[in-house]
Scaffold this motif. Structure first.
Motif, PDB file in Angstrom:
ATOM      1  N   LEU A   1     -25.254  -9.331  27.180  1.00  0.00           N
ATOM      2  CA  LEU A   1     -24.472  -8.098  27.303  1.00  0.00           C
ATOM      3  C   LEU A   1     -24.955  -7.113  26.247  1.00  0.00           C
ATOM      4  N   VAL A   2     -25.128  -5.844  26.646  1.00  0.00           N
ATOM      5  CA  VAL A   2     -25.467  -4.771  25.711  1.00  0.00           C
ATOM      6  C   VAL A   2     -24.342  -3.735  25.749  1.00  0.00           C
ATOM      7  N   LEU A   3     -23.818  -3.431  24.564  1.00  0.00           N
ATOM      8  CA  LEU A   3     -22.739  -2.451  24.415  1.00  0.00           C
ATOM      9  C   LEU A   3     -23.245  -1.275  23.595  1.00  0.00           C
ATOM     10  N   VAL A   4     -22.964  -0.059  24.052  1.00  0.00           N
ATOM     11  CA  VAL A   4     -23.392   1.143  23.339  1.00  0.00           C
ATOM     12  C   VAL A   4     -22.164   1.828  22.751  1.00  0.00           C
ATOM     13  N   SER A   5     -22.102   1.830  21.415  1.00  0.00           N
ATOM     14  CA  SER A   5     -20.965   2.470  20.746  1.00  0.00           C
ATOM     15  C   SER A   5     -21.423   3.601  19.825  1.00  0.00           C
ATOM     16  N   ALA A   6     -22.642   4.083  20.031  1.00  0.00           N
ATOM     17  CA  ALA A   6     -23.154   5.231  19.271  1.00  0.00           C
ATOM     18  C   ALA A   6     -22.806   6.494  20.048  1.00  0.00           C
TER      19      ALA A   6
ATOM     20  N   MET B   1     -17.929  -4.853  34.074  1.00  0.00           N
ATOM     21  CA  MET B   1     -17.988  -3.708  33.157  1.00  0.00           C
ATOM     22  C   MET B   1     -16.979  -2.638  33.561  1.00  0.00           C
ATOM     23  N   ARG B   2     -16.941  -2.327  34.842  1.00  0.00           N
ATOM     24  CA  ARG B   2     -16.005  -1.286  35.299  1.00  0.00           C
ATOM     25  C   ARG B   2     -14.554  -1.731  35.104  1.00  0.00           C
ATOM     26  N   ALA B   3     -14.270  -2.976  35.403  1.00  0.00           N
ATOM     27  CA  ALA B   3     -12.906  -3.484  35.235  1.00  0.00           C
ATOM     28  C   ALA B   3     -12.501  -3.499  33.767  1.00  0.00           C
ATOM     29  N   THR B   4     -13.452  -3.834  32.904  1.00  0.00           N
ATOM     30  CA  THR B   4     -13.176  -3.860  31.463  1.00  0.00           C
ATOM     31  C   THR B   4     -12.843  -2.466  30.953  1.00  0.00           C
TER      32      THR B   4
ATOM     33  N   ASP C   1     -18.251 -17.908  30.463  1.00  0.00           N
ATOM     34  CA  ASP C   1     -19.710 -17.899  30.586  1.00  0.00           C
ATOM     35  C   ASP C   1     -20.193 -17.263  31.887  1.00  0.00           C
ATOM     36  N   ARG C   2     -19.304 -16.512  32.555  1.00  0.00           N
ATOM     37  CA  ARG C   2     -19.715 -15.810  33.778  1.00  0.00           C
ATOM     38  C   ARG C   2     -20.572 -14.595  33.425  1.00  0.00           C
ATOM     39  N   PRO C   3     -21.368 -14.101  34.364  1.00  0.00           N
ATOM     40  CA  PRO C   3     -22.247 -12.963  34.053  1.00  0.00           C
ATOM     41  C   PRO C   3     -21.458 -11.667  33.831  1.00  0.00           C
ATOM     42  N   PHE C   4     -21.941 -10.874  32.890  1.00  0.00           N
ATOM     43  CA  PHE C   4     -21.322  -9.571  32.613  1.00  0.00           C
ATOM     44  C   PHE C   4     -21.919  -8.545  33.577  1.00  0.00           C
ATOM     45  N   ASP C   5     -21.474  -8.586  34.822  1.00  0.00           N
ATOM     46  CA  ASP C   5     -22.061  -7.719  35.842  1.00  0.00           C
ATOM     47  C   ASP C   5     -21.343  -6.364  35.888  1.00  0.00           C
TER      48      ASP C   5
ATOM     49  N   LEU D   1     -22.805  -1.213  28.756  1.00  0.00           N
ATOM     50  CA  LEU D   1     -21.405  -0.789  28.818  1.00  0.00           C
ATOM     51  C   LEU D   1     -21.106   0.135  27.641  1.00  0.00           C
ATOM     52  N   GLY D   2     -20.537   1.305  27.922  1.00  0.00           N
ATOM     53  CA  GLY D   2     -20.172   2.260  26.888  1.00  0.00           C
ATOM     54  C   GLY D   2     -18.867   1.869  26.210  1.00  0.00           C
ATOM     55  N   VAL D   3     -18.774   2.190  24.923  1.00  0.00           N
ATOM     56  CA  VAL D   3     -17.636   1.808  24.093  1.00  0.00           C
ATOM     57  C   VAL D   3     -17.042   3.052  23.434  1.00  0.00           C
ATOM     58  N   ALA D   4     -15.725   3.134  23.383  1.00  0.00           N
ATOM     59  CA  ALA D   4     -14.985   4.119  22.582  1.00  0.00           C
ATOM     60  C   ALA D   4     -15.461   5.547  22.867  1.00  0.00           C
ATOM     61  N   ASP D   5     -15.945   6.267  21.814  1.00  0.00           N
ATOM     62  CA  ASP D   5     -16.312   7.681  21.955  1.00  0.00           C
ATOM     63  C   ASP D   5     -17.401   7.922  22.986  1.00  0.00           C
ATOM     64  N   VAL D   6     -18.212   6.925  23.262  1.00  0.00           N
ATOM     65  CA  VAL D   6     -19.263   7.091  24.269  1.00  0.00           C
ATOM     66  C   VAL D   6     -18.647   7.396  25.624  1.00  0.00           C
ATOM     67  N   VAL D   7     -17.528   6.746  25.928  1.00  0.00           N
ATOM     68  CA  VAL D   7     -16.924   6.892  27.254  1.00  0.00           C
ATOM     69  C   VAL D   7     -15.653   7.735  27.253  1.00  0.00           C
ATOM     70  N   VAL D   8     -14.931   7.806  26.138  1.00  0.00           N
ATOM     71  CA  VAL D   8     -13.738   8.649  26.042  1.00  0.00           C
ATOM     72  C   VAL D   8     -13.788   9.379  24.696  1.00  0.00           C
ATOM     73  N   ALA D   9     -14.264  10.628  24.729  1.00  0.00           N
ATOM     74  CA  ALA D   9     -14.356  11.439  23.507  1.00  0.00           C
ATOM     75  C   ALA D   9     -13.323  12.547  23.586  1.00  0.00           C
ATOM     76  N   ASN D  10     -12.208  12.373  22.874  1.00  0.00           N
ATOM     77  CA  ASN D  10     -11.160  13.388  22.837  1.00  0.00           C
ATOM     78  C   ASN D  10     -11.347  14.292  21.620  1.00  0.00           C
ATOM     79  N   ASP D  11     -10.818  15.502  21.704  1.00  0.00           N
ATOM     80  CA  ASP D  11     -10.792  16.363  20.530  1.00  0.00           C
ATOM     81  C   ASP D  11      -9.916  15.707  19.464  1.00  0.00           C
ATOM     82  N   PRO D  12     -10.265  15.871  18.170  1.00  0.00           N
ATOM     83  CA  PRO D  12      -9.477  15.206  17.124  1.00  0.00           C
ATOM     84  C   PRO D  12      -8.136  15.860  16.811  1.00  0.00           C
ATOM     85  N   ILE D  13      -7.674  16.794  17.626  1.00  0.00           N
ATOM     86  CA  ILE D  13      -6.429  17.507  17.338  1.00  0.00           C
ATOM     87  C   ILE D  13      -5.218  16.573  17.251  1.00  0.00           C
ATOM     88  N   THR D  14      -5.268  15.439  17.925  1.00  0.00           N
ATOM     89  CA  THR D  14      -4.149  14.484  17.858  1.00  0.00           C
ATOM     90  C   THR D  14      -4.457  13.277  16.979  1.00  0.00           C
TER      91      THR D  14
END
Length: 411
Positions: free
Chosen positions: A140-145, A335-338, A327-331, A291-304
């Motif tokens: 599994l590769v996760l992108v959180s940059a 990813m979408r369900a996660t 041990d099932r594949p990360f297909d 799979l995108g993580v945090a700000d990669v997929v949901v980037a909100n303005d910091p106003i809140t």
């Protein structure tokens, strides 16, 4: 042992890496900077983390600075009138304390902990081509940059992204020497100062590399009088602009900032970005999926003030999903369900944040005004920073707001 690659060493990437590491996964973490470079570099954020997000850190034993960081016990709201006088001014008490730790302190410390515990730390900026090569060696590769070329792999989701352009110009200064609010000197609170039509100033106590400090954070309407920080490179000039705007628009905050000094040469930050929700799965040229993580997929303005909170909640949600998957594949379906599982939390943050970026409707102004005389309303609004889902019950709909205020007033 399943092998996982995480690209990006921010709140979410590091929290997830350390969580997976503690569960026995073989984790590789890629960062474009060393711990020392992060610690001695420029501030990265205006983080203030509330109870639920802090608890995710405690659950992993990562609350290293809890005894050193100031305890934030409330959230205050002030609204400036046309003559720069306060027309609304109150503070709500939090049920659970909040804290802010400069990400230079936290990310550097967590990165060193990850390496000390046997994690593979790779100091290298990652491009799409690098991931294409690396992905074949991992389950599994996760992108959180959240910035840079890698984000372009994730398509914008127009149905969940109402704004196509930045809604605020952001300017941050970390300072020593800020005095207490004289109305409530006995406890620390995040202060939200609203200047209608102009922007907002947030003031929050924090722990930085040189100890206790405060963050002064302007959010200016683009093109307006607060939008003056673009191109300012000199930290002292940045602070001077910050204080000058305080004096003009928020004299009650300026009164306690006359002796403010920058914590360090890296204590300022300015920028802007469009709030964006993206599709969670990125495709590599060789056919691999990430799979995108945090700000990669949901980037909100910091106003809140939700960025680091959302990052912590995303890391906790993804950690559970990965562990439960065995041990099932990360297909792609997984990813979408996660992501959708995390979106159930994140959608409330996005809705509230986007609402706060727009001019407030009359019923919201009524709510904010009523909170000054009704402490339960002030407290409920303050605790919404911890659980934004609660705003659904009373904040968005005029009839619900009216019914709620009538209920509290009659109690």
């Amino acid at each position: 042992m399943r092998k996982i690659l995480i690209v990006g060493a921010g709140q979410s990437g590091l929290q997830l890496a350390l969580g997976l590491q503690s569960r026995g996964y073989e984790v590789t973490l890629m960062s474009n900077r060393t711990a020392d470079e992060i610690r001695s570099g420029r501030v990265m954020s205006t983080q203030c983390m509330f109870h639920t997000a802090l608890q995710h850190e405690r659950d992993l034993g990562l609350n290293f600075w809890e005894s050193q960081a100031p305890d934030i016990e409330g959230v205050g709201v002030s609204v400036a009138g046309p003559d720069s006088a306060r027309v609304i001014d109150w503070v709500g008490r939090l049920d659970g304390r909040a804290q802010s730790v400069d990400q230079r302190v936290k990310m550097a410390g967590w990165m060193e902990t990850f390496a000390q515990r046997g994690g593979q730390l790779v100091i290298h900026g990652a491009a799409v081509g690098d991931l294409d090569y690396f992905s074949r060696a991992y389950d599994l590769v996760l992108v959180s940059a959240g910035k840079g070329e890698l984000v372009s792999m994730f398509e914008r989701d127009p149905e969940r992204s109402p704004y196509a352009a930045p809604q605020r110009a952001l300017a941050v200064a970390y300072v020593h020497g800020l005095g207490p609010r004289p109305e409530h000197p006995e406890f620390d609170a995040v202060r939200c100062n609203l200047v209608p039509g102009v922007g907002e100033l947030f003031v929050m106590p924090t722990l930085t590399t040189s100890g206790r400090a405060d963050i002064l954070f302007w959010e200016g309407v683009p093109g307006g009088p607060l939008d003056v920080f673009q191109g300012v490179k000199d930290p002292d000039e940045h602070l001077s602009l910050t204080l000058g705007l305080l004096e003009k628009f928020l004299p009650w905050e300026y009164a306690r900032a006359t002796k403010a000094e920058l914590t360090d040469a890296g204590g300022t930050l300015a920028g802007r970005y469009a709030p964006t929700v993206r599709k969670p799965v990125g495709r590599l040229p060789g056919g691999g999926l990430v799979l995108g993580v945090a700000d990669v997929v949901v980037a909100n303005d910091p106003i809140t003030g939700q960025g680091s909170n959302s990052a912590s909640k995303c890391a906790a949600s993804y950690l559970s999903a990965i562990v439960e998957h065995g041990d099932r594949p990360f297909d792609e379906d997984w990813m979408r369900a996660t992501f959708e599982r995390y979106w159930e939390t994140a959608r409330h943050v996005t809705k509230w944040t986007n609402a706060m970026l727009a001019p407030p409707p009359e019923h919201v102004l009524t709510l904010l005004g009523a909170a000054g005389g009704l402490p339960p309303v002030a407290d409920r609004f303050a605790n919404g920073f911890n659980d934004p889902a609660d705003f659904e019950a009373y904040f968005y709909d005029p009839a619900r707001a009216e019914a709620y205020l009538a209920e509290v007033a009659g109690a």
